[in-house]
Design an enzyme around this catalytic site. Sequence first.
Site, PDB file in Angstrom:
ATOM      1  N   ASP A  23       0.879  -1.167   0.000  1.00  0.00           N
ATOM      2  CA  ASP A  23       0.000   0.000   0.000  1.00  0.00           C
ATOM      3  C   ASP A  23       0.916   1.216   0.000  1.00  0.00           C
ATOM      4  OD1 ASP A  23      -1.671   2.129   0.549  1.00  0.00           O
ATOM      5  OD2 ASP A  23      -2.365   1.377   2.495  1.00  0.00           O
ATOM      6  N   LYS A  86       3.005  11.332  -3.225  1.00  0.00           N
ATOM      7  CA  LYS A  86       2.000  10.682  -4.071  1.00  0.00           C
ATOM      8  C   LYS A  86       1.101  11.703  -4.773  1.00  0.00           C
ATOM      9  CE  LYS A  86      -1.485   7.022  -3.554  1.00  0.00           C
ATOM     10  NZ  LYS A  86      -2.000   6.072  -2.554  1.00  0.00           N
ATOM     11  N   GLU A 185      -7.248   0.710  -4.447  1.00  0.00           N
ATOM     12  CA  GLU A 185      -7.259   0.555  -2.997  1.00  0.00           C
ATOM     13  C   GLU A 185      -8.602   0.047  -2.454  1.00  0.00           C
ATOM     14  OE1 GLU A 185      -5.836   4.444  -1.956  1.00  0.00           O
ATOM     15  OE2 GLU A 185      -3.864   3.978  -2.789  1.00  0.00           O
ATOM     16  N   ASP A 209     -13.107   5.256   1.768  1.00  0.00           N
ATOM     17  CA  ASP A 209     -11.689   5.330   2.146  1.00  0.00           C
ATOM     18  C   ASP A 209     -11.259   6.781   2.304  1.00  0.00           C
ATOM     19  OD1 ASP A 209      -8.927   5.406   2.308  1.00  0.00           O
ATOM     20  OD2 ASP A 209      -8.580   3.986   0.679  1.00  0.00           O
TER      21      ASP A 209
HETATM   22 MG    MG Z   1      -4.700   4.729   2.036  1.00  0.00          MG
END
Ligand code: MG
Length: 616
Positions: A23, A86, A185, A209
């Site tokens: 992840d 990111k 994800e 999320d």
């Molecule tokens: Mg995450």
Amino acid sequence: MAKISINMKSGEVVEPELIIGIDLGTTNSLVAYVRNGETHIVKDPSGKTSLVPSIVHFNLNGEVIVGETAKQNLITSPERTIYSVKRLLGKSYVDITSVESNLAYDIIDQEDQLVKVKIDDNFHSPVGLSAEILKYLKKRIENHLGREVSKAVITVPAYFNDSQRQATRDAGKLAGLDVLRIINEPTAASLAYGVGLDKEKVETVAVYDLGGGTFDVSILRIEDGVFDVLSTNGDTFLGGDDFDKAIMRHWMSENNISQEHLKEDKSLNQMLRIKAEDAKKILSNNDVYSSEDSQFSLTKEKFIELVQPLIKRTLECTDFAVKDAEIKIEEIDKIILVGGSTRMPIIKSTLEEYFKKEVYNELNPDEVVAMGAAIQADILAGNTKGYLLIDVTPLSLGIETVGGLMDPIIPRNSKIPISAGRSYTTSVDGQTNLKVAVYQGERDLVEHNRKLGEFILKEIPPMAAGMPKIEVHFMLDADGILKVKASEKRSGHSTEVKIKSQYGISEEEMGRMLLDSIQNAEYDMKIKSLLEAKNEARSIVLSSKKFIKQNSAIFNQDEIQTLESHIEDLENSLNGDDKDVVNSAMNQLNEFANPLAQRAMDYNISKALKGKGILE
Ligand code: MG
Ligand code: ADP
């Protein structure tokens, strides 16, 4: 169930294939693996935490430091410490100007327009920085297992576009990892909850999320062990960081600290950031927060008031996802919470009220994505048979056709992998090149959509307009990477390109594109029918002129003049923007030309037959 493999030649026992799951988070990254059906998240050597802060620090000796140690440098040397990398992955400078003021390090606007970070006199690309985090994770798991690993599954937010996915892959490669699959994800999270293991059950699941930097919501339908993503939505500019910022802004106004001052004083900026995050976490379990020096305090009540707009935005995205999935909210069986920010009780209670159901949050919300990545890796390694993952593409993909129209080849929310094609032809006589411009978006005109790339199909044999048969084929693979192939069927010439777009697309942009397409539907339809009428008119003008040239001997001067004046009317109508005027000019030309065409055809046929000497 343990498995043993034996090398039939040497008779040695071979270790079962191990593919790791990663992840790669905006805030925190984790690495996990499955052994004998059991998922393990790799912790730091002290065994305290599995989270590796996604932070890279370059110290004065030129060493690269990743993770917790790097995080400690955030305050002391913010300009040498990179976080939230990111957010920059696969993005151009223009995409991130809105974030830049909040980053403490320097971002460079390079000529190639892909973002770079400058430290001392060195430039670091987001891919390279992400690779440092991946190398750290690789080393962590290798130390833990006492063996080398080389294959990985890496997760990305569902909304990542092609260039962001490709950048993630490149980072893996740079870290010495063979990235077998990039998965979303939310898809990984649902796997972690074991949803779908009972093959008899058909379930609809919403995955919410809320991480540190991104928000993702997905609706999945799981049937026969197949995970089908019905829809995805989200915002890569919405996460726990924004909750921290809301607190920071509140404290800034309470303490008369200006934006300008904060921009100057990077250490104060970082200090406030860290205190704000602290306050947020403490308020997840307490009613008040007060900093050690008592300068900054906050009640739970005030906090909830401050972050209400952010929570509302997540619900708006959720509304869209439910709508896109074409289901009713009551049809959702399970709601799964993912991401550290879902630890805030206000999120859980708001969602339970929204869905009118209890939500699933038993698993550690920080770890579920890594767990799912490891489970997917295990499926790929062939250790868990019978599972398949299907994702969807968030925006339509298509090409530009005459007049700047968007012709979608793969519609939005199509399940991937998918391949689809369509036939086209040329619009001009003797055309030997054809430009294939690929776009992403929902609007009818390409100028309102996002261009992914273009290429030229060359060496089409010269033929009359409309004769060449050109096939354009799109292949979107399981990672969401697009390959476009164009070929001319009669000659067999073909050109193929892998679309690896240079510029990223921000989620704000993505949301705007979707909203635009809804708000402008009526306008688009008008423009589209006007352009279609004009395209038709143009080709009629061309063929009518050709028709006169070829048959001038058959018609008298009057007829030719009238025909020419009708053609002129039609040409003039093309300068205006009235579809009805174009259509009526087209009708008048057709009405007049049809009997002439009939006559010309009769004449030509009889001439041809005569020439062959059959009639006489
Ligand atoms: Mg995450
Ligand atoms: P990402 O997927 O973006 O890497 P994570 O899922 O690791 O992010 O979540 C990190 C976010 O979770 C941070 O913004 C952090 O402040 C927040 N967070 C972690 N624990 C808590 C908590 N107890 N209460 C509120 N927020 C929390």
